[in-house]
Motif scaffolding. Structure first.
Motif, short mmCIF file in Angstrom:
data_model
loop_
_atom_site.label_atom_id
_atom_site.label_comp_id
_atom_site.label_asym_id
_atom_site.label_seq_id
_atom_site.Cartn_x
_atom_site.Cartn_y
_atom_site.Cartn_z
N LYS A 192 0.83 -1.21 0.00
CA LYS A 192 0.00 0.00 0.00
C LYS A 192 0.87 1.26 0.00
CE LYS A 192 -3.85 -0.13 2.15
NZ LYS A 192 -4.93 -0.19 3.18
N ALA A 193 1.97 1.24 0.73
CA ALA A 193 2.88 2.40 0.77
C ALA A 193 3.46 2.68 -0.61
CB ALA A 193 3.98 2.16 1.78
N LEU A 194 3.87 1.62 -1.31
CA LEU A 194 4.41 1.79 -2.65
C LEU A 194 3.34 2.34 -3.59
CD1 LEU A 194 6.54 -1.47 -3.02
CD2 LEU A 194 7.39 0.87 -2.78
N ASN A 195 2.14 1.82 -3.51
CA ASN A 195 1.06 2.27 -4.39
C ASN A 195 0.70 3.74 -4.13
OD1 ASN A 195 0.74 -0.17 -5.74
ND2 ASN A 195 -0.59 -0.99 -4.16
N TRP A 196 0.66 4.13 -2.86
CA TRP A 196 0.34 5.52 -2.55
C TRP A 196 1.47 6.45 -3.00
CZ3 TRP A 196 -3.86 8.15 -1.01
CH2 TRP A 196 -4.97 7.42 -0.60
N SER A 197 2.72 6.01 -2.89
CA SER A 197 3.83 6.82 -3.37
C SER A 197 3.75 7.02 -4.87
CB SER A 197 5.17 6.15 -3.01
OG SER A 197 5.31 6.03 -1.62
N PHE A 198 3.50 5.93 -5.58
CA PHE A 198 3.34 5.98 -7.04
C PHE A 198 2.22 6.95 -7.42
CE2 PHE A 198 1.31 4.44 -10.91
CZ PHE A 198 2.37 4.27 -11.77
N ALA A 199 1.07 6.79 -6.76
CA ALA A 199 -0.10 7.61 -7.08
C ALA A 199 0.17 9.08 -6.79
CB ALA A 199 -1.31 7.12 -6.29
N ALA A 200 0.80 9.37 -5.67
CA ALA A 200 1.03 10.77 -5.29
C ALA A 200 1.94 11.48 -6.28
CB ALA A 200 1.63 10.82 -3.88
N VAL A 201 3.04 10.83 -6.67
CA VAL A 201 3.99 11.47 -7.60
C VAL A 201 3.34 11.75 -8.94
CG1 VAL A 201 6.12 11.11 -8.91
CG2 VAL A 201 6.05 10.56 -6.48
N PHE A 202 2.67 10.77 -9.52
CA PHE A 202 2.14 10.97 -10.86
C PHE A 202 0.86 11.80 -10.88
CE2 PHE A 202 4.96 7.31 -11.46
CZ PHE A 202 5.79 7.89 -12.40
N ALA A 203 0.11 11.79 -9.81
CA ALA A 203 -1.03 12.71 -9.71
C ALA A 203 -0.52 14.15 -9.65
CB ALA A 203 -1.86 12.39 -8.48
N ALA A 204 0.58 14.36 -8.91
CA ALA A 204 1.15 15.71 -8.83
C ALA A 204 1.63 16.19 -10.20
CB ALA A 204 2.30 15.72 -7.84
N PHE A 205 2.28 15.30 -10.95
CA PHE A 205 2.70 15.66 -12.31
C PHE A 205 1.50 16.00 -13.18
CE2 PHE A 205 6.82 13.32 -11.63
CZ PHE A 205 7.62 14.42 -11.86
N ALA A 206 0.47 15.18 -13.11
CA ALA A 206 -0.71 15.39 -13.95
C ALA A 206 -1.37 16.74 -13.65
CB ALA A 206 -1.71 14.26 -13.74
N VAL A 207 -1.55 17.03 -12.37
CA VAL A 207 -2.19 18.30 -11.99
C VAL A 207 -1.33 19.48 -12.41
CG1 VAL A 207 -2.89 19.70 -10.02
CG2 VAL A 207 -3.48 17.27 -10.09
N THR A 208 -0.01 19.37 -12.23
CA THR A 208 0.89 20.46 -12.62
C THR A 208 0.80 20.74 -14.11
OG1 THR A 208 2.44 19.92 -10.85
CG2 THR A 208 3.28 21.22 -12.68
N ILE A 209 0.81 19.70 -14.92
CA ILE A 209 0.74 19.87 -16.36
C ILE A 209 -0.59 20.46 -16.78
CG2 ILE A 209 0.72 18.66 -18.59
CD1 ILE A 209 3.48 18.95 -17.34
N LEU A 210 -1.69 19.92 -16.24
CA LEU A 210 -3.02 20.38 -16.64
C LEU A 210 -3.23 21.85 -16.25
CD1 LEU A 210 -5.18 17.27 -15.69
CD2 LEU A 210 -4.72 18.13 -17.99
N THR A 211 -2.80 22.24 -15.05
CA THR A 211 -2.98 23.63 -14.63
C THR A 211 -2.07 24.57 -15.41
OG1 THR A 211 -1.42 23.24 -12.82
CG2 THR A 211 -3.77 23.04 -12.33
N ALA A 212 -0.86 24.12 -15.74
CA ALA A 212 0.06 24.96 -16.52
C ALA A 212 -0.48 25.20 -17.91
CB ALA A 212 1.43 24.29 -16.60
N GLU A 213 -1.01 24.15 -18.55
CA GLU A 213 -1.54 24.30 -19.91
C GLU A 213 -2.81 25.14 -19.89
OE1 GLU A 213 0.11 23.52 -22.42
OE2 GLU A 213 1.66 22.42 -21.34
#
Length: 216
Positions: A192-213
């Protein structure tokens, strides 16, 4: 600094993302472990070498393909970046929904395959996995600008950085295969810790890209 070097902040951010991806259980990790347990460390390392070759091929295809897209269809490139951000968001949600985990299949104990066979097994799992190809197509472009004339060189550099960051992780996986199998298979907390780490990093990237565009 050479023109094909991304900014230090981008290199550091990409390194974090690559590290999280490398430690997240998946088909590659399962193959490395099962090959090591069944046939020994040399076969595990040969499988890793094949997988790294596959990643290099994906990187080169993406680097030159994206460069052409930037030059010939800037609007399509921006659409790809948006689609990539949404795909990263989907990966984050899927990591939490599916629960991840690691399924290791022990190979049949018969005549060991050749080292070349193990290498080709690792190569094949990367080249024939559409998720790997889609990940590289959508993930790498997030770290270059459509106005950058050195985009192809920077994409190749980032692909090589991905390999460099991943190597210590996959070597550790091979050399601790038996312990890692018991730990991941028997510890829902670690998974679960690995999955949450994976999710947090890539969700952050996704939100950053979407808001920047969206601000452009």
């Amino acid at each position: 600094m050479p023109t094909y070097f991304p900014d230090p902040a981008i290199m550091a951010t990409f390194a974090v993302a690559a590290l999280v991806l490398a430690i997240t259980p998946g088909p590659d990790m399962a193959l490395f472990i099962s090959r090591t347990i069944s046939f020994g460390t040399r076969h595990g390392l040969a499988t890793v070498a094949g997988a790294i070759t596959g990643i290099t091929v994906h990187t080169l295809l993406v680097a030159f393909g994206i460069s052409v897209l930037i030059l010939t269809a800037p609007a399509a490139f921006m659409a790809l970046k948006m689609a990539g951000a949404l795909y990263l968001l989907w990966l984050a949600i899927d990591a939490l929904r599916s629960g991840g985990g690691l399924t290791v299949t022990r190979s049949h104990r018969g005549k060991p395959p050749s080292l070349l066979g193990s290498y080709l097994k690792g190569l094949g799992i990367n080249l024939t996995n559409p998720k790997v190809a889609l990940f590289f197509v959508t993930f790498l472009p997030q770290f270059v600008s459509p106005a950058d004339p050195n985009a192809s060189g920077k994409l190749i550099f980032l692909g090589l950085e991905f390999v460099v960051v991943s190597l210590p992780v996959v070597f550790a996986i091979v050399f601790s295969a038996r312990w890692l199998t018991a730990t991941l298979a028997g510890s829902p907390v670690v998974q679960k810790a690995l999955n949450w780490s994976f999710a947090a990093v890539f969700a952050a990237f996704a939100v950053t890209i979407l808001t920047a565009e969206a601000r452009r």
